[in-house]
Write a protein that holds these residues in place. Structure first.
Motif, PDB file in Angstrom:
ATOM      1  N   VAL A  51       0.854  -1.182   0.000  1.00 39.85           N
ATOM      2  CA  VAL A  51       0.000   0.000   0.000  1.00 39.85           C
ATOM      3  C   VAL A  51       0.896   1.241   0.000  1.00 39.85           C
ATOM      4  O   VAL A  51       1.732   1.420   0.892  1.00 39.85           O
ATOM      5  N   LYS A  52       0.719   2.090  -1.007  1.00 44.14           N
ATOM      6  CA  LYS A  52       1.512   3.312  -1.095  1.00 44.14           C
ATOM      7  C   LYS A  52       0.852   4.396  -0.245  1.00 44.14           C
ATOM      8  O   LYS A  52      -0.271   4.818  -0.528  1.00 44.14           O
ATOM      9  N   VAL A  53       1.566   4.830   0.791  1.00 44.35           N
ATOM     10  CA  VAL A  53       1.045   5.818   1.732  1.00 44.35           C
ATOM     11  C   VAL A  53       1.837   7.110   1.584  1.00 44.35           C
ATOM     12  O   VAL A  53       3.062   7.117   1.727  1.00 44.35           O
ATOM     13  N   ARG A  54       1.125   8.201   1.286  1.00 41.52           N
ATOM     14  CA  ARG A  54       1.800   9.489   1.205  1.00 41.52           C
ATOM     15  C   ARG A  54       2.313   9.901   2.570  1.00 41.52           C
ATOM     16  O   ARG A  54       1.599   9.848   3.570  1.00 41.52           O
ATOM     17  N   VAL A  55       3.578  10.323   2.630  1.00 40.11           N
ATOM     18  CA  VAL A  55       4.168  10.836   3.856  1.00 40.11           C
ATOM     19  C   VAL A  55       4.863  12.156   3.548  1.00 40.11           C
ATOM     20  O   VAL A  55       5.153  12.465   2.393  1.00 40.11           O
ATOM     21  N   GLY A 106      -3.065   5.804   0.318  1.00 40.15           N
ATOM     22  CA  GLY A 106      -3.285   6.220   1.694  1.00 40.15           C
ATOM     23  C   GLY A 106      -2.492   7.458   2.061  1.00 40.15           C
ATOM     24  O   GLY A 106      -1.603   7.901   1.320  1.00 40.15           O
ATOM     25  N   GLN A 107      -2.833   8.027   3.223  1.00 46.11           N
ATOM     26  CA  GLN A 107      -2.112   9.169   3.776  1.00 46.11           C
ATOM     27  C   GLN A 107      -2.490   9.265   5.256  1.00 46.11           C
ATOM     28  O   GLN A 107      -3.441   8.634   5.707  1.00 46.11           O
ATOM     29  N   GLU A 108      -1.739  10.049   6.032  1.00 42.13           N
ATOM     30  CA  GLU A 108      -2.052  10.234   7.442  1.00 42.13           C
ATOM     31  C   GLU A 108      -2.185  11.705   7.771  1.00 42.13           C
ATOM     32  O   GLU A 108      -1.485  12.538   7.216  1.00 42.13           O
ATOM     33  N   ASN A 109      -3.111  11.996   8.698  1.00 42.56           N
ATOM     34  CA  ASN A 109      -3.335  13.352   9.184  1.00 42.56           C
ATOM     35  C   ASN A 109      -4.319  13.313  10.344  1.00 42.56           C
ATOM     36  O   ASN A 109      -5.031  12.315  10.534  1.00 42.56           O
ATOM     37  N   PRO A 110      -4.429  14.392  11.110  1.00 44.17           N
ATOM     38  CA  PRO A 110      -5.476  14.477  12.125  1.00 44.17           C
ATOM     39  C   PRO A 110      -6.855  14.538  11.477  1.00 44.17           C
ATOM     40  O   PRO A 110      -6.999  14.936  10.314  1.00 44.17           O
TER      41      PRO A 110
END
Length: 355
Positions: free
Chosen positions: A164-168, A204-208
């Motif tokens: 899974v390619k997750v933007r960071v 995917g990506q992560e954030n609040p």
């Protein structure tokens, strides 16, 4: 030149060189919109400065002056006076700042978290000289909210992140953390993230939660997973020459404005994650929001030691001292809050931003 001309020229140079003994306009850029957490912090800072001095503060939200790297360069060069930016981006300048991306280091308990940011010796004593070396005056660091992972498919274990390619953010330790989680981390500027998710370049990506909601990132995702692995941290900095050139009374105005904005933003974030998640569910009823159990989190938590060791390798000459002091600060914060040290599941609490 006659004597009168020399005197006028000297006076002009003195005013400009002082950084503002007279009323000035101070330029302040940040990584979010005005209605988001950094924007709220900036507006409170502006309000306090203008209420207690003759100076004005001009605010530049995300995008008005470029990407994160642009506003940092503009601050270092003195074009901007203040910049609010995550250690995720300053990690290239200050490797030690990457410590904030060691997973499961920061507590989920909000009282412990706030106590840590208020009182941390690492933040208030060890980090400022490192920022100073880059021409920056570190004014404060503050939390923006629990980081959540958005993906196209559900995630309950590291195996679910395989390929899974997750933007960071462009941060080496964050890349290492997601590699340890089993994903394929993909550094991208924030401005390219929505389109990359929409076209399937990344998954995917992560954030609040507040940032996922306000940027409508939920439109191009199907699952939000609360791994409990981090809280988004950000920092307010000033151009060092500008700050040092101010008279003491103006420096105190800035410090007082920072303190007031810190208190304000902590209160502002209370319940923000739950409110944002509710708005997301209302806008997209098909979305799945999952908080992993302690048992489900264990395989992710087991990767923290390897990421910590990577930080000690790439985190700069002060990495070990920073990490040791942060752990001592976190233990003190847990004791002050009267709770266990890092992995207590939070009740409804303050949160907020990101990138």
């Amino acid at each position: 030149m006659n004597r009168k001309t020399l005197t006028a020229a000297s006076l002009t140079a003195l005013i400009l060189g002082s950084g503002g003994a007279m009323a000035d306009t101070w330029r302040y850029a940040f990584e979010e919109a005005l209605h988001e957490v950094q924007g709220q912090f900036a507006q409170k800072f502006k309000e306090e400065v203008e209420a207690n001095s003759d100076h004005t503060v001009q605010l530049f939200p995300f995008g008005t002056l470029g990407e994160s790297a642009d506003i940092m360069e503009q601050t270092q060069s003195g074009i901007l006076h203040f910049v609010n930016q995550s250690p995720g981006f300053t990690g290239a300048l200050i490797p030690e700042a990457q410590v904030f991306f060691v997973p499961y280091l920061l507590p989920q308990n909000q009282d412990q978290l706030v106590s840590f940011f208020r009182n941390s010796k690492a933040i208030h004593e060890l980090f400022p000289p490192l920022y100073e070396q880059q021409g920056l005056e570190l004014l404060t660091m503050y939390p923006e909210g629990e980081v959540m992972l958005t993906t196209k498919a559900p995630v309950a274990s590291p195996e679910d992140l395989n390929e899974v390619k997750v933007r960071v953010m462009t941060n080496p330790l964050l890349v290492s953390a997601y590699q340890a989680f089993g994903a394929t981390p993909t550094p991208l500027p924030w401005g390219e993230t929505y389109g990359a998710l929409q076209t399937g370049i990344i998954q995917g990506q992560e954030n609040p939660a507040f940032f996922i909601e306000s940027t409508k990132m939920y439109e191009v995702t199907d699952h939000i997973t609360r791994l409990g692995h981090n809280n988004f941290t950000t920092a307010l900095m000033a151009n060092k020459d500008f700050f040092d050139g101010l008279p003491e009374e103006d420096q105190q105005v800035i410090r007082d404005a920072v303190d007031a904005a810190f208190d304000y933003i902590i209160d502002y974030q209370t319940g923000l994650s739950d409110e944002s998640l509710a708005k997301i569910e209302e806008a997209k009823p098909s979305i799945t929001i999952t908080e992993l159990t302690e048992e489900q989190r264990q395989p992710f938590m087991a990767t923290a030691e390897a990421v910590e060791q990577e930080f000690l390798k790439i985190g700069g000459p002060q990495a070990e001292a920073i990490l040791e002091q942060m752990k001592a600060d976190l233990a003190a914060a847990a004791e002050a809050a009267g709770g266990p040290v890092a992995d207590e599941t939070p009740t409804e609490e303050a949160e907020a931003p990101a990138d």
